[in-house]
Design a protein around this motif. Structure first.
Motif, PDB file in Angstrom:
ATOM      1  N   ASP A  85      35.899   8.609 -25.150  1.00  0.00           N
ATOM      2  CA  ASP A  85      36.786   7.441 -24.092  1.00  0.00           C
ATOM      3  C   ASP A  85      38.308   7.791 -24.497  1.00  0.00           C
ATOM      4  OD1 ASP A  85      37.594   6.435 -26.331  1.00  0.00           O
ATOM      5  OD2 ASP A  85      36.785   4.247 -26.349  1.00  0.00           O
ATOM      6  N   GLY A  86      39.239   7.132 -23.534  1.00  0.00           N
ATOM      7  CA  GLY A  86      40.347   7.268 -23.978  1.00  0.00           C
ATOM      8  C   GLY A  86      41.541   7.617 -25.425  1.00  0.00           C
ATOM      9  N   ILE A  87      40.680   6.614 -26.532  1.00  0.00           N
ATOM     10  CA  ILE A  87      41.034   6.800 -27.601  1.00  0.00           C
ATOM     11  C   ILE A  87      40.540   7.254 -28.925  1.00  0.00           C
ATOM     12  CG2 ILE A  87      42.705   4.819 -27.451  1.00  0.00           C
ATOM     13  CD1 ILE A  87      40.337   2.954 -28.144  1.00  0.00           C
ATOM     14  N   GLU A  88      39.549   8.355 -28.081  1.00  0.00           N
ATOM     15  CA  GLU A  88      38.533   9.230 -28.984  1.00  0.00           C
ATOM     16  C   GLU A  88      37.525   8.765 -29.829  1.00  0.00           C
ATOM     17  OE1 GLU A  88      39.720  13.080 -31.711  1.00  0.00           O
ATOM     18  OE2 GLU A  88      40.274  11.314 -32.036  1.00  0.00           O
ATOM     19  N   ARG A  89      36.884   7.770 -28.839  1.00  0.00           N
ATOM     20  CA  ARG A  89      35.675   7.199 -29.522  1.00  0.00           C
ATOM     21  C   ARG A  89      34.676   8.579 -28.440  1.00  0.00           C
ATOM     22  NH1 ARG A  89      36.405   0.544 -28.756  1.00  0.00           N
ATOM     23  NH2 ARG A  89      36.782   1.464 -26.745  1.00  0.00           N
ATOM     24  N   PRO A  90      33.665   8.739 -29.481  1.00  0.00           N
ATOM     25  CA  PRO A  90      32.725   9.720 -29.032  1.00  0.00           C
ATOM     26  C   PRO A  90      31.632   8.609 -28.395  1.00  0.00           C
ATOM     27  CG  PRO A  90      32.117   8.773 -31.108  1.00  0.00           C
ATOM     28  CD  PRO A  90      33.624   8.455 -30.599  1.00  0.00           C
ATOM     29  N   LEU A  91      31.055   8.718 -27.149  1.00  0.00           N
ATOM     30  CA  LEU A  91      30.466   7.914 -26.343  1.00  0.00           C
ATOM     31  C   LEU A  91      29.032   8.377 -26.650  1.00  0.00           C
ATOM     32  CD1 LEU A  91      32.584   7.774 -22.548  1.00  0.00           C
ATOM     33  CD2 LEU A  91      32.425   6.589 -24.931  1.00  0.00           C
ATOM     34  N   LYS A  92      28.343   9.553 -26.801  1.00  0.00           N
ATOM     35  CA  LYS A  92      27.513   9.543 -27.128  1.00  0.00           C
ATOM     36  C   LYS A  92      27.026   8.932 -28.157  1.00  0.00           C
ATOM     37  CE  LYS A  92      27.114  14.035 -25.034  1.00  0.00           C
ATOM     38  NZ  LYS A  92      26.648  15.979 -26.011  1.00  0.00           N
ATOM     39  N   GLU A  93      27.620   8.811 -29.599  1.00  0.00           N
ATOM     40  CA  GLU A  93      27.200   8.611 -30.247  1.00  0.00           C
ATOM     41  C   GLU A  93      27.133   6.058 -30.160  1.00  0.00           C
ATOM     42  OE1 GLU A  93      26.240   9.284 -33.403  1.00  0.00           O
ATOM     43  OE2 GLU A  93      26.049  11.504 -32.279  1.00  0.00           O
ATOM     44  N   ILE A 293      37.215  13.655 -21.469  1.00  0.00           N
ATOM     45  CA  ILE A 293      37.506  12.448 -21.975  1.00  0.00           C
ATOM     46  C   ILE A 293      37.320  11.367 -20.504  1.00  0.00           C
ATOM     47  CG2 ILE A 293      39.735  10.951 -22.720  1.00  0.00           C
ATOM     48  CD1 ILE A 293      40.325  13.273 -23.809  1.00  0.00           C
ATOM     49  N   ALA A 294      36.471  10.354 -21.254  1.00  0.00           N
ATOM     50  CA  ALA A 294      35.852   9.847 -19.465  1.00  0.00           C
ATOM     51  C   ALA A 294      36.602   8.427 -19.858  1.00  0.00           C
ATOM     52  CB  ALA A 294      34.874   9.633 -19.997  1.00  0.00           C
ATOM     53  N   SER A 307      44.166   8.370 -22.809  1.00  0.00           N
ATOM     54  CA  SER A 307      43.595   9.107 -22.148  1.00  0.00           C
ATOM     55  C   SER A 307      44.080  10.008 -22.263  1.00  0.00           C
ATOM     56  CB  SER A 307      42.876   8.830 -21.245  1.00  0.00           C
ATOM     57  OG  SER A 307      43.713   7.859 -19.896  1.00  0.00           O
ATOM     58  N   ILE A 308      45.221   9.705 -21.411  1.00  0.00           N
ATOM     59  CA  ILE A 308      46.565  11.656 -20.710  1.00  0.00           C
ATOM     60  C   ILE A 308      46.739  11.862 -22.051  1.00  0.00           C
ATOM     61  CG2 ILE A 308      48.390  11.720 -19.666  1.00  0.00           C
ATOM     62  CD1 ILE A 308      46.167  11.869 -17.047  1.00  0.00           C
ATOM     63  N   TYR A 309      46.964  11.108 -23.156  1.00  0.00           N
ATOM     64  CA  TYR A 309      47.615  11.488 -24.559  1.00  0.00           C
ATOM     65  C   TYR A 309      46.839  12.404 -25.067  1.00  0.00           C
ATOM     66  CZ  TYR A 309      52.360   9.268 -22.975  1.00  0.00           C
ATOM     67  OH  TYR A 309      53.337   9.294 -21.883  1.00  0.00           O
TER      68      TYR A 309
END
Length: 583
Positions: A85-93, A293-294, A307-309
């Protein structure tokens, strides 16, 4: 318990009264659920924090914890093939833990800390290392080797080295002693603040094109490696489709795709399509060299900005390894809308159309992080930014499009009329431009042929002349035009339909090598030259049109396979034989 407590909550904006523990742009944890936030304003009386997660259920009086560091991303093996996601959390996990929706305060590490990575250490005790130098290599995927680099601000002497083997993310494999005698442990990962550009040795002149295999881009409006491009267009004009096609076919080593504030169903489609796509260069899944990055439109608005950064920081990290990276930002308009919403909640003075006065500087800071660079490890890498812009109602005079236009050198204006006529790519050749043509001239002349840019110039001149003639045709019809002007309209139709229009679902037309693009231009211009000779000699244009040459040349993109380009050579003799009969 923290002494700093929430005083007020206004959507994603939280204030803390009389706090002295915080610094500007520091990451903080807000409330009992420890929501991630960032300090964006500090006054003597109050500190303002923007929260990157939903503040539903948050109450005044809950604690706020400082961390002492800015918002950073974890950089290491495992980034590729992942969806964040936008703050680097892994969506699959997160999906495994809590289902389809992210729970607030979710504390899942960005990269899997239990995976064992096969690591080859390439330094020995006594070696002098400086920032950016490579100390180990990890085969991250079948396509990409992950090069572990000394953090940019660190240098020293190697005092201990672990043998080659399998290691986890936080295992120490090299110990480095700096000039002060302090020993630093180098692991398989490092952190970097997302709003700070990673340092490089030198910014190099742009001179190599990003080859996409898409004729309207490679020929008319090329983009360079390390360049910037904007893809503005109204709803349904094909912004996302254009970026998908570029992600699949451009000759970048790594793709970073940022879905910034896009519709959930559209982002789902992206995720499904990318997981099914096969990389045409290696026949491996495209995800082997892609990071997604979703950040959908129903996610917290502040996370859109992050998310852009996050995307550009991941891109810079792989650039520093010596890779050419292309980042697709879809769309920067949603990011600008997030800035506008937070600015409104902060009660800042609005500028044009309610956007904050600092919108241009934020857009420029993002695009300026592109470039063709000599890295700290003496390699060459690049970051190319292709940002979609979604002007409301397709109005290119609105602030986001106009300010983006100031900072990019390539402008691919998507046209609603072309899109609705099923002309893809729907790039309007009258409104679009590329400032990279002169920078790339030497490369085209050396690697393709001097004819390439010469042919391009003739094609653009014919299309410009057709535009003028069509204004006359709209007023008084085409019958009054002399044959030489009718010929311009006919050959321009061949250029538009037979050359600029491309079929993403046709095996030979979805990607066209530059040498085929050149030969196709040669054939079209040869037909124009021979037909013009007939018209100049006094014969009627209709005698040439009856030969069916224009239709035959229009279809050559389908009739000539990419691996049998010699067939195109026969078109010249076919045109000559047919026209010689008329003369």
């Amino acid at each position: 318990m923290s002494e700093n407590v929430i005083y007020s909550i206004n959507g994603p904006v939280v204030t803390v009264k009389d706090a002295v523990d915080f610094s500007m742009l520091e990451m903080v944890y807000v409330g009992n659920k420890r929501l991630m936030g960032e300090v964006i304003s500090i006054k003597k009386s109050a500190t303002t924090i923007q929260v990157y997660e939903s503040t539903t259920g948050l109450k005044p009086g809950e604690p706020v914890y400082p961390t002492g560091s800015p918002i950073s991303v974890t950089l290491g093996p495992g980034i590729l093939r992942n969806i964040f996601d936008g703050i680097e959390r892994p969506l699959k996990e997160i999906a495994k833990e809590s289902g389809a929706f992210i729970v607030t305060g979710s504390d899942v590490p960005p990269l899997d800390e239990d995976v064992l990575w096969k690591t080859s250490v390439c330094v020995k005790v006594g070696d002098e290392l400086k920032g950016g130098q490579i100390y180990a290599r990890v085969p991250e995927t079948d396509l990409i080797e992950h090069r572990l680099m000394v953090p940019p601000k660190l240098s020293g002497t190697v005092v201990a080295v672990e043998p080659d083997g399998e290691y986890k993310l936080h295992d120490c494999i090299v110990k480095l002693q700096d000039a002060k005698g302090e020993v630093h442990e180098l692991t398989l990962c490092q952190k970097w603040p997302i709003k700070q550009a990673r340092p490089v040795k030198e910014r190099l002149p742009i001179s190599v094109p990003l080859i996409t295999g898409q004729r309207v881009i490679d020929t008319l409006f090329p983009i360079a490696k390390g360049g910037t491009a904007a893809v503005p267009g109204g709803f349904g004009t094909g912004k996302t489709m254009t970026q998908h096609q570029l992600a699949k076919w451009c000759d970048a080593d790594i793709i970073v795709y940022v879905g910034c504030g896009e519709r959930g169903n559209e982002m789902t489609q992206v995720l499904e399509e990318f997981s099914e796509l096969i990389d045409p260069k290696s026949n491996k899944p495209l995800t082997e060299r892609t990071v997604l990055i979703a950040n959908t439109s129903n996610m917290p608005v502040a996370a859109r900005e992050a998310s852009i950064y996050t995307g550009i920081t991941l891109a810079e990290y792989y650039r520093d390894m010596g890779y050419h990276v292309a980042i697709m930002a879809d769309s920067t308009s949603r990011w600008a809308e997030a800035l506008r919403e937070i600015s409104g909640r902060l009660e800042e003075m609005p500028a044009e159309e309610g956007f904050p006065a600092y919108l241009p500087s934020r857009i420029s800071q993002f695009y300026e992080r592109a470039g063709y660079m000599e890295t700290l490890s003496d390699g060459i890498g690049s970051v190319t930014i292709i940002g979609a812009v979604s002007p409301q109602g397709g109005d290119f005079s609105e602030p986001v499009t106009q300010n983006t236009k100031r900072f990019v050198r390539c402008f691919w204006a998507l046209d609603k009329a072309l899109a609705y006529a099923r002309h893809y790519f729907a790039i309007n050749w009258n409104q679009s431009y590329s400032e990279y043509v002169t920078d790339l001239e030497k490369w085209y002349n050396k690697n393709i042929d001097v004819r390439f840019l010469r042919d391009r110039q003739q094609l653009t001149a014919l299309l410009a002349e057709e535009t003028k003639l069509m204004e006359i045709v709209k007023l008084i019809g085409s019958d009054v035009l002399p044959d030489d002007q009718k010929l311009v309209i006919e050959i321009s139709k061949v250029i538009r339909v037979g050359y600029l229009q491309q079929n993403a679902f046709h095996k030979d037309d979805t990607y066209v090598p530059l040498i085929k693009q050149l030969k196709m231009m040669d054939v079209i211009l040869h037909l124009y030259k021979r037909a013009k000779e007939v018209v100049v000699s006094g014969k009627a244009l209709s005698s040439v049109l009856e030969l069916g040459l224009f239709e035959k040349v229009t279809k050559m993109k389908y009739d000539v396979p990419n691996d049998h380009l010699e067939i195109l050579d026969s078109y010249f003799s076919m045109i000559d034989e047919a026209i010689d009969q008329v003369q």
